[in-house]
Design a protein around this motif. Structure first.
Motif, PDB file in Angstrom:
ATOM      1  N   HIS A 173       0.792  -1.069   0.109  1.00 23.48           N
ATOM      2  CA  HIS A 173       0.124  -0.053  -0.186  1.00 23.48           C
ATOM      3  C   HIS A 173       1.041   1.319  -0.090  1.00 23.48           C
ATOM      4  O   HIS A 173       2.115   0.843   0.324  1.00 23.48           O
ATOM      5  CB  HIS A 173      -0.768  -0.049   1.338  1.00 23.48           C
ATOM      6  CG  HIS A 173      -1.983  -0.967   1.251  1.00 23.48           C
ATOM      7  ND1 HIS A 173      -1.895  -2.192   1.528  1.00 23.48           N
ATOM      8  CD2 HIS A 173      -3.397  -0.791   0.843  1.00 23.48           C
ATOM      9  CE1 HIS A 173      -3.242  -2.743   1.404  1.00 23.48           C
ATOM     10  NE2 HIS A 173      -4.069  -1.870   0.895  1.00 23.48           N
ATOM     11  N   GLU A 174       0.242   2.193  -0.215  1.00 23.24           N
ATOM     12  CA  GLU A 174       1.155   3.665  -0.384  1.00 23.24           C
ATOM     13  C   GLU A 174       1.412   4.032   1.289  1.00 23.24           C
ATOM     14  O   GLU A 174       0.657   3.613   1.875  1.00 23.24           O
ATOM     15  CB  GLU A 174       0.081   4.804  -0.929  1.00 23.24           C
ATOM     16  CG  GLU A 174      -0.188   4.524  -2.446  1.00 23.24           C
ATOM     17  CD  GLU A 174      -0.889   5.817  -2.926  1.00 23.24           C
ATOM     18  OE1 GLU A 174      -1.685   6.263  -2.154  1.00 23.24           O
ATOM     19  OE2 GLU A 174      -0.288   6.124  -3.937  1.00 23.24           O
ATOM     20  N   LEU A 175       2.720   4.768   1.241  1.00 18.77           N
ATOM     21  CA  LEU A 175       3.096   5.164   2.491  1.00 18.77           C
ATOM     22  C   LEU A 175       2.484   6.757   2.766  1.00 18.77           C
ATOM     23  O   LEU A 175       1.877   7.214   1.749  1.00 18.77           O
ATOM     24  CB  LEU A 175       4.685   5.332   2.571  1.00 18.77           C
ATOM     25  CG  LEU A 175       5.362   3.940   2.474  1.00 18.77           C
ATOM     26  CD1 LEU A 175       6.862   4.437   2.502  1.00 18.77           C
ATOM     27  CD2 LEU A 175       4.929   3.326   3.744  1.00 18.77           C
ATOM     28  N   ALA A 176       2.461   7.129   3.929  1.00 17.91           N
ATOM     29  CA  ALA A 176       1.686   8.244   4.401  1.00 17.91           C
ATOM     30  C   ALA A 176       2.590   9.037   5.318  1.00 17.91           C
ATOM     31  O   ALA A 176       3.086   8.417   6.307  1.00 17.91           O
ATOM     32  CB  ALA A 176       0.259   8.364   4.762  1.00 17.91           C
ATOM     33  N   ILE A 177       2.460  10.281   5.543  1.00 21.69           N
ATOM     34  CA  ILE A 177       3.118  11.219   6.358  1.00 21.69           C
ATOM     35  C   ILE A 177       2.068  11.582   7.368  1.00 21.69           C
ATOM     36  O   ILE A 177       0.870  11.908   7.127  1.00 21.69           O
ATOM     37  CB  ILE A 177       3.431  12.679   5.874  1.00 21.69           C
ATOM     38  CG1 ILE A 177       4.505  12.525   4.963  1.00 21.69           C
ATOM     39  CG2 ILE A 177       4.131  13.472   7.028  1.00 21.69           C
ATOM     40  CD1 ILE A 177       4.923  13.679   4.417  1.00 21.69           C
ATOM     41  N   LYS A 178       2.208  10.822   8.664  1.00 26.40           N
ATOM     42  CA  LYS A 178       1.383  10.984   9.650  1.00 26.40           C
ATOM     43  C   LYS A 178       1.929  11.748  10.849  1.00 26.40           C
ATOM     44  O   LYS A 178       2.983  12.049  11.240  1.00 26.40           O
ATOM     45  CB  LYS A 178       1.244   9.385  10.203  1.00 26.40           C
ATOM     46  CG  LYS A 178       0.727   8.541   8.996  1.00 26.40           C
ATOM     47  CD  LYS A 178       0.452   7.198   9.833  1.00 26.40           C
ATOM     48  CE  LYS A 178      -0.312   6.428   8.624  1.00 26.40           C
ATOM     49  NZ  LYS A 178      -0.690   5.163   9.159  1.00 26.40           N
ATOM     50  N   LYS A 179       0.902  12.293  11.583  1.00 28.50           N
ATOM     51  CA  LYS A 179       1.116  13.011  12.776  1.00 28.50           C
ATOM     52  C   LYS A 179       0.631  12.172  13.941  1.00 28.50           C
ATOM     53  O   LYS A 179      -0.620  12.055  14.196  1.00 28.50           O
ATOM     54  CB  LYS A 179       0.267  14.271  12.829  1.00 28.50           C
ATOM     55  CG  LYS A 179       0.740  15.343  14.199  1.00 28.50           C
ATOM     56  CD  LYS A 179      -0.007  16.680  13.987  1.00 28.50           C
ATOM     57  CE  LYS A 179       0.613  17.446  14.875  1.00 28.50           C
ATOM     58  NZ  LYS A 179      -0.175  18.774  14.911  1.00 28.50           N
ATOM     59  N   GLY A 180       1.649  11.613  14.996  1.00 27.12           N
ATOM     60  CA  GLY A 180       1.435  10.982  16.025  1.00 27.12           C
ATOM     61  C   GLY A 180       1.690  11.763  17.309  1.00 27.12           C
ATOM     62  O   GLY A 180       1.996  12.836  17.573  1.00 27.12           O
ATOM     63  N   ARG A 181       1.900  10.814  18.438  1.00 25.90           N
ATOM     64  CA  ARG A 181       2.109  11.524  19.931  1.00 25.90           C
ATOM     65  C   ARG A 181       3.285  12.339  19.854  1.00 25.90           C
ATOM     66  O   ARG A 181       3.557  13.288  20.519  1.00 25.90           O
ATOM     67  CB  ARG A 181       2.083  10.139  20.609  1.00 25.90           C
ATOM     68  CG  ARG A 181       2.230  10.642  22.081  1.00 25.90           C
ATOM     69  CD  ARG A 181       2.147   9.472  22.981  1.00 25.90           C
ATOM     70  NE  ARG A 181       2.020   9.855  24.327  1.00 25.90           N
ATOM     71  CZ  ARG A 181       1.925   8.848  25.417  1.00 25.90           C
ATOM     72  NH1 ARG A 181       1.798   7.600  25.196  1.00 25.90           N
ATOM     73  NH2 ARG A 181       2.291   9.196  26.672  1.00 25.90           N
ATOM     74  N   TYR A 182       4.421  11.597  19.237  1.00 22.81           N
ATOM     75  CA  TYR A 182       5.766  12.433  19.210  1.00 22.81           C
ATOM     76  C   TYR A 182       6.336  13.122  17.933  1.00 22.81           C
ATOM     77  O   TYR A 182       7.360  13.315  17.643  1.00 22.81           O
ATOM     78  CB  TYR A 182       6.811  11.191  19.499  1.00 22.81           C
ATOM     79  CG  TYR A 182       6.548  10.328  20.571  1.00 22.81           C
ATOM     80  CD1 TYR A 182       6.724  11.005  22.170  1.00 22.81           C
ATOM     81  CD2 TYR A 182       5.897   9.027  20.506  1.00 22.81           C
ATOM     82  CE1 TYR A 182       6.325  10.388  23.119  1.00 22.81           C
ATOM     83  CE2 TYR A 182       5.855   8.267  21.682  1.00 22.81           C
ATOM     84  CZ  TYR A 182       5.972   9.005  22.990  1.00 22.81           C
ATOM     85  OH  TYR A 182       5.801   8.312  24.144  1.00 22.81           O
TER      86      TYR A 182
END
Length: 186
Positions: free
Chosen positions: A76-85
């Motif tokens: 699947h495609e990769l994504a830029i994600k926003k998480g806890r850190y």
């Protein structure tokens, strides 16, 4: 002076009762509890029933899909994600695929793990933002150093790694074994 209507304070509790009435595991009543990470819902039958659920959704949000990139695990495609850190790159098909790209950190040399002798010591960042070095085979190997490792063998005890420390005297190399206490300026 006007009196405060007490039903204003109970409206929140009534809304929670409607939303989270009974435990899906045992049918008991759910109650708002407070833990070190904030408020959550827990079964009032605890410890017989261990059901918990977060009150608010504190998950990972997708900032941008990286078109043309493919996850090495599932395709699947990769994504830029926003998480806890902060921001990171991960698979867009999470939770089915839990692949996360690690930032390539330039290292002068790779230092093998002295504990398991299979892994490599890599730089990591703690929750408080401090850098430490740990074996890349975690959780199988839990070897950790707080200072930068150097691939030099300790002449006193034979441990295959020294650590680099900076002080007012300058840079020095120290054996991480507590009983050894070897130290030099190399």
């Amino acid at each position: 002076m006007s009196k405060i209507d007490p039903t204003l304070f109970s409206a929140h509790a009534q809304a929670l009762e409607k939303e989270y009435r009974s435990c899906p595991q045992c049918g008991g009543e759910l109650a708002v509890r407070h833990g070190k990470h904030g408020a959550f819902l827990g079964c009032s039958s605890y410890p017989a029933c261990d059901y918990i659920r977060p009150l608010s959704v504190q998950g990972v949000t997708i900032e941008k899909i990286l078109t043309g990139s493919a996850c090495p695990d599932c395709g699947h495609e990769l994504a830029i994600k926003k998480g806890r850190y902060g921001l990171f790159i991960g698979c867009s098909s999470y939770p089915l695929c839990q692949h996360v790209e690690h930032a390539a950190q330039p290292q002068d040399e790779t230092v093998g793990c002295p504990a398991c002798q299979k892994g490599v010591l890599v730089a990591r960042t703690s929750r408080q933002g401090k850098q430490f070095y740990a074996c890349d085979r975690y959780p199988a190997c839990k070897y950790i150093l707080n200072d930068k490792p150097v691939a030099h063998t300790c002449p006193r005890c034979g441990w295959p790694v020294l650590i680099e420390r900076h002080g007012k005297e300058g840079k020095r190399f120290v054996c991480p074994q507590k009983l050894c206490q070897y130290e030099t300026d190399l």
